[in-house]
Design an enzyme around this catalytic site. Structure first.
Site, PDB file in Angstrom:
ATOM      1  N   LYS A 112       1.281   5.038  -3.097  1.00 58.92           N
ATOM      2  CA  LYS A 112       1.498   3.910  -4.006  1.00 58.92           C
ATOM      3  C   LYS A 112       2.844   4.099  -4.666  1.00 58.92           C
ATOM      4  O   LYS A 112       3.330   5.232  -4.778  1.00 58.92           O
ATOM      5  CB  LYS A 112       0.412   3.877  -5.087  1.00 58.92           C
ATOM      6  CG  LYS A 112       0.207   2.511  -5.695  1.00 58.92           C
ATOM      7  CD  LYS A 112      -0.608   1.657  -4.756  1.00 58.92           C
ATOM      8  CE  LYS A 112      -1.060   0.360  -5.325  1.00 58.92           C
ATOM      9  NZ  LYS A 112      -2.163  -0.195  -4.525  1.00 58.92           N
TER      10      LYS A 112
HETATM   11  N1  GLU Z   1      -1.521  -3.135  -2.392  1.00 62.42           N
HETATM   12  C1  GLU Z   1      -2.599  -3.372  -1.480  1.00 62.42           C
HETATM   13  C2  GLU Z   1      -3.782  -2.484  -1.787  1.00 62.42           C
HETATM   14  O1  GLU Z   1      -3.915  -1.974  -2.873  1.00 62.42           O
HETATM   15  C3  GLU Z   1      -2.163  -3.324  -0.031  1.00 62.42           C
HETATM   16  C4  GLU Z   1      -1.641  -2.029   0.472  1.00 62.42           C
HETATM   17  C5  GLU Z   1      -1.040  -2.125   1.880  1.00 62.42           C
HETATM   18  O2  GLU Z   1      -1.209  -3.139   2.527  1.00 62.42           O
HETATM   19  O3  GLU Z   1      -0.410  -1.158   2.276  1.00 62.42           O
HETATM   20  O4  GLU Z   1      -4.651  -2.316  -0.982  1.00 62.42           O
END
Ligand code: GLU
Length: 422
Positions: A112
């Site tokens: 993240k």
């Molecule tokens: N931000 C999204 C999540 O928390 C998508 C993450 C992604 O597609 O890599 O799942």
């Protein structure tokens, strides 16, 4: 709203997710060495991002990219722009991505990232300069085989296009597979934008089938009417559910006779909020969570259902569209009340599943139709839901614990097979 933000900051999401891991590790009799390994993030990069502001001043923003565990593949996870972001929040969300990818069996590790900023207070130019400099600062980590960011709260396909372009400019050729959630025209996948909402709706259908709940006329309350909540409202309305309340940061609207999500979407587009919609009564976000309903979908931010309000929740089924909307204390209260909860790492995995499809399409330069994307998404979700359900049933545990057992055992097994270097 200020009170809500303060309350979110008080509770530490990192403590909450490590607590969840500890609980599951004990239940599964996880090798203590692997447990210790998984309690830590592999790497955390903090960067300072100098940005020339439109008024000629210079502001330095702080950003992070965290890799939690890469045993199963390259780092995958979104980029969050939020004024209240902390490093602990990013670390927690990276760990949740590890479990999310593992529970639906994607060949990725969890990551993240994010920047402490309020995107709604930045001009387009400032947002673009911030994004490009942030990408530049992260460049050593990024790449289709290394780390593939995606949108999250406060970021969108435009931000992904700038990230992809900045990376491509640095290496000298176009690398669409370095981010997902891009516009379709430059290598994005059809169906990506709707995917998190779609997976939540699939979980509602799967859970209702298992519980013997009729969806025709079932009353649904949705907190958050953004990228995820609005899609959930449209999809559930289309299969006959009655959407009785929705909200956004400004508050919500309640109509026990049912709201029309198509008109709500148009109203939100025009006025930027659903709270001023005429066809219902205004409710606060706190009141919304306590409305009588069959299905509650928290699709806004984390830690909104806590020990303070959990016993007032009246839904029979909660499907977590947001990441971490229920605290562990609230989870226990809801479990005792017999509420069936489909956890975030399963319910909103649609986003990263279609991100995976996007990455596969970019690498193979072969693009799928929206129908193909949606069908494959449904297959992956159904299989994962079934696997979690079976563990929950066989071990007499709730769905969250079952999802964690499945995810943690997959990641732990990958670490065990690879061995600990050196
Ligand atoms: N931000 C999204 C999540 O928390 C998508 C993450 C992604 O597609 O890599 O799942």
């Amino acid at each position: 709203m200020v009170a809500e933000v303060r309350e979110r900051q008080e509770g530490n999401l990192w403590e909450m997710v490590t607590q969840q891991l500890d609980h599951v590790a004990a239940l599964m009799h996880l090798d203590p060495r692997l447990h210790e390994f998984l309690r830590h993030c592999k790497r955390t990069l903090e960067v300072s991002i100098p940005v020339k502001m439109d008024d000629g001043s210079l502001r330095v923003f702080t950003g992070w990219r965290v890799h939690h565990n890469l045993a199963k593949g390259p780092a995958k996870g979104g980029i969050r722009y939020s004024p209240t972001l902390t490093m602990d929040e990013v670390k927690a969300l990276a760990m949740l991505m590890t479990w999310k990818c593992a529970v639906v069996d994607l060949p990725y590790g969890g990551a993240k990232g994010g920047v402490v900023c309020n995107p709604s207070e930045l001009s387009d130019g400032e947002l673009e300069r911030l994004t490009r400099r942030f990408t530049s600062e992260l460049i050593l980590l990024l790449g289709p085989e290394k780390d593939i960011p995606a949108p999250d709260m406060g970021t969108d396909e435009r931000v992904m296009a700038w990230m992809m372009d900045t990376f491509s400019m640095n290496v000298g050729y176009s690398v669409p597979g370095v981010v997902t959630g891009k516009p379709v025209n430059i290598g994005g996948s059809r169906g990506r934008k709707e995917a998190p909402g779609r997976s939540v709706a699939i979980c509602v259908e799967e859970a209702a089938a298992k519980l013997g709940m009729r969806l025709e006329g079932a009353k649904v309350v949705i907190q958050g009417f953004g990228k995820v909540g609005s899609v959930v409202a449209l999809l559930l309305h289309a299969i006959g559910c009655k959407i009785v309340a929705v909200s956004d940061v400004k508050g919500g609207i309640y109509n026990p006779q049912g709201l029309d999500p198509v008109r709500l979407t148009a109203h939100k587009r025009q006025t930027k909020t659903v709270s001023s919609y005429r066809d219902g009564d205004f409710v606060t976000n706190e009141e919304l969570l306590q409305l009588p309903c069959d299905i509650l979908v928290p699709a806004a931010v984390e830690r909104v259902i806590t020990e303070r309000n959990a016993d007032k929740v009246r839904a029979k089924l909660i499907v977590e569209a947001a990441n971490g909307p229920i605290t562990p204390e609230a989870d226990a209260i809801l479990r005792d009340k017999g509420v069936f909860i489909v956890p975030d790492i399963l319910a909103n995995a649609g986003g990263v599943i279609v991100s995976y499809f996007e990455w596969v399409q970019d690498i193979s330069q072969f693009f799928w139709t929206e129908q193909e994307v949606n069908e494959r998404l449904r297959q992956v979700m159904r299989r994962a839901f079934g696997e979690v359900w079976t563990i929950a049933h066989d071990r007499s545990v709730d769905m969250r614990t079952a999802a964690y057992i499945l995810a943690v055992s997959r990641v732990a097994e990958a670490i065990r097979l690879r061995g600990i270097y050196p």
